[in-house]
Design a protein around this motif. Sequence first.
Motif, short mmCIF file in Angstrom:
data_model
loop_
_atom_site.label_atom_id
_atom_site.label_comp_id
_atom_site.label_asym_id
_atom_site.label_seq_id
_atom_site.Cartn_x
_atom_site.Cartn_y
_atom_site.Cartn_z
N UNK A 1 0.84 -1.20 0.00
CA UNK A 1 0.00 0.00 0.00
C UNK A 1 0.88 1.25 0.00
N UNK A 2 0.38 2.39 -0.48
CA UNK A 2 1.24 3.57 -0.67
C UNK A 2 1.91 4.10 0.60
N UNK A 3 1.19 4.18 1.73
CA UNK A 3 1.80 4.73 2.93
C UNK A 3 2.82 3.76 3.54
N UNK A 4 2.53 2.47 3.49
CA UNK A 4 3.50 1.48 3.97
C UNK A 4 4.76 1.54 3.12
N UNK A 5 4.58 1.63 1.80
CA UNK A 5 5.73 1.70 0.91
C UNK A 5 6.57 2.95 1.20
N UNK A 6 5.90 4.07 1.43
CA UNK A 6 6.62 5.31 1.72
C UNK A 6 7.35 5.20 3.06
N UNK A 7 6.70 4.60 4.06
CA UNK A 7 7.33 4.43 5.36
C UNK A 7 8.55 3.51 5.25
N UNK A 8 8.42 2.41 4.50
CA UNK A 8 9.54 1.51 4.29
C UNK A 8 10.70 2.21 3.60
N UNK A 9 10.34 3.04 2.63
CA UNK A 9 11.37 3.79 1.90
C UNK A 9 12.25 4.58 2.86
N UNK B 1 21.27 15.43 6.07
CA UNK B 1 19.94 16.04 5.97
C UNK B 1 18.92 15.04 5.44
N UNK B 2 19.32 14.27 4.42
CA UNK B 2 18.42 13.27 3.84
C UNK B 2 18.14 12.15 4.84
N UNK B 3 19.20 11.65 5.49
CA UNK B 3 19.05 10.51 6.39
C UNK B 3 18.22 10.87 7.62
N UNK B 4 18.55 11.97 8.27
CA UNK B 4 17.80 12.35 9.47
C UNK B 4 16.41 12.88 9.14
N UNK B 5 16.29 13.53 7.98
CA UNK B 5 14.95 13.91 7.52
C UNK B 5 14.11 12.68 7.23
N UNK B 6 14.77 11.62 6.68
CA UNK B 6 14.07 10.37 6.43
C UNK B 6 13.58 9.71 7.70
N UNK B 7 14.37 9.83 8.79
CA UNK B 7 13.95 9.25 10.07
C UNK B 7 12.68 9.93 10.58
N UNK B 8 12.64 11.24 10.49
CA UNK B 8 11.44 11.97 10.89
C UNK B 8 10.25 11.54 10.03
N UNK B 9 10.48 11.47 8.71
CA UNK B 9 9.42 11.09 7.79
C UNK B 9 8.91 9.68 8.08
N UNK B 10 9.83 8.75 8.37
CA UNK B 10 9.44 7.37 8.65
C UNK B 10 8.48 7.29 9.83
N UNK B 11 8.76 8.03 10.88
CA UNK B 11 7.90 8.00 12.07
C UNK B 11 6.51 8.56 11.75
N UNK B 12 6.47 9.68 11.03
CA UNK B 12 5.19 10.29 10.67
C UNK B 12 4.40 9.36 9.75
N UNK B 13 5.07 8.79 8.77
CA UNK B 13 4.39 7.93 7.79
C UNK B 13 3.93 6.62 8.39
N UNK B 14 4.71 6.06 9.32
CA UNK B 14 4.30 4.82 9.97
C UNK B 14 3.02 5.02 10.77
N UNK B 15 2.96 6.11 11.53
CA UNK B 15 1.76 6.42 12.29
C UNK B 15 0.57 6.64 11.36
N UNK B 16 0.81 7.34 10.24
CA UNK B 16 -0.27 7.58 9.27
C UNK B 16 -0.77 6.28 8.65
N UNK B 17 0.17 5.39 8.33
CA UNK B 17 -0.21 4.11 7.74
C UNK B 17 -0.99 3.25 8.73
N UNK B 18 -0.56 3.24 10.00
CA UNK B 18 -1.28 2.47 11.01
C UNK B 18 -2.71 2.98 11.16
N UNK B 19 -2.89 4.27 10.91
CA UNK B 19 -4.21 4.88 11.04
C UNK B 19 -5.09 4.61 9.82
N UNK B 20 -4.52 4.73 8.61
CA UNK B 20 -5.32 4.65 7.39
C UNK B 20 -5.21 3.31 6.65
#
Length: 317
Positions: free
Chosen positions: A31-39, A197-216
Amino acid sequence: MTPIHIALAVLVTFIWGVNFTFIAWALKSFPPLILTALRFFFTAVPLVLFLKPPKFNRTLFIYAIGTFVMQYAFVFTAMHLGASAGLTALLLQVQIFITVLLAYVILGETVSRMQIIGMIVGVLGLGVIALNLGGDMPLIGFICILIAAIGWSFGNIASKQASTQAALKVTQQRSSVSLALPNTQKNKASALSALALVVWGGLIACMVLTLSSLLFETDAWQLATFTQAPVKSWLSLGFIVYISTLIGFGLWAHLLSQNIASKVMPFALLVPVFGMATSVLLLGEVVTWWKMLAMLLILSGLLLANVKIGRKPQLAR
């Protein structure tokens, strides 16, 4: 821009153009949000253990949310809902016009008359797509991609600000002890800063996206989603993570830190060219007359936006 910067810009746009085909393949299993979180999980881990984090402030947060969360959550969702890889690659380039406008408003960079004309021509190209919605570009996909473009634009500005601040800090530290900083060391510091910047920004994004995926996407969070995904999907995810994200965004952030945004961003006009070509060759996408017209208008607008016919004074903001 130097020749090596031009070559790097072309390389990044090729990677990002091909990336849309790999996204289409990966979305067949995730699914799109899981894929984005995995990325962004694999983008961040394990490199966060080895790279010094950038300063955690509003700039880093805007970069992570804009460039990673907004852009890719909405792009992946648009493609999941039926937007074709080629059209997605083309439509997403509206972020170039938005970035130039934001660079004018936020950074005080100049905008020429030709750039304004180019933006108008590009908008006509968007209008052609809007008049042909349906099929491989549904209305909801069109809206999602526009939201993604806005997010990427804010992320571009934040990336430039963060990278410039980091490079300036290094230079000031060396200057304080009366030592000149060689260009090679400046470039190395800038590249490491961009990667962090990419790696630590990715860590922030992963947390936000994982929570979003768990919700939707609650129903998709089961073992079978991951164990039954074919090798092709996992290899596609690997390209998305290590080639498109780490190499692509790392180099792009470095280029933005070394050049003004209006010089770098027009190179992204190559992304839809590579994206359309690979989607036709690898996914069998059909190229229609209106797609070619839309591409012609958007790319012409981007080319016009990169023409300089004289310099205006830099605006102080």
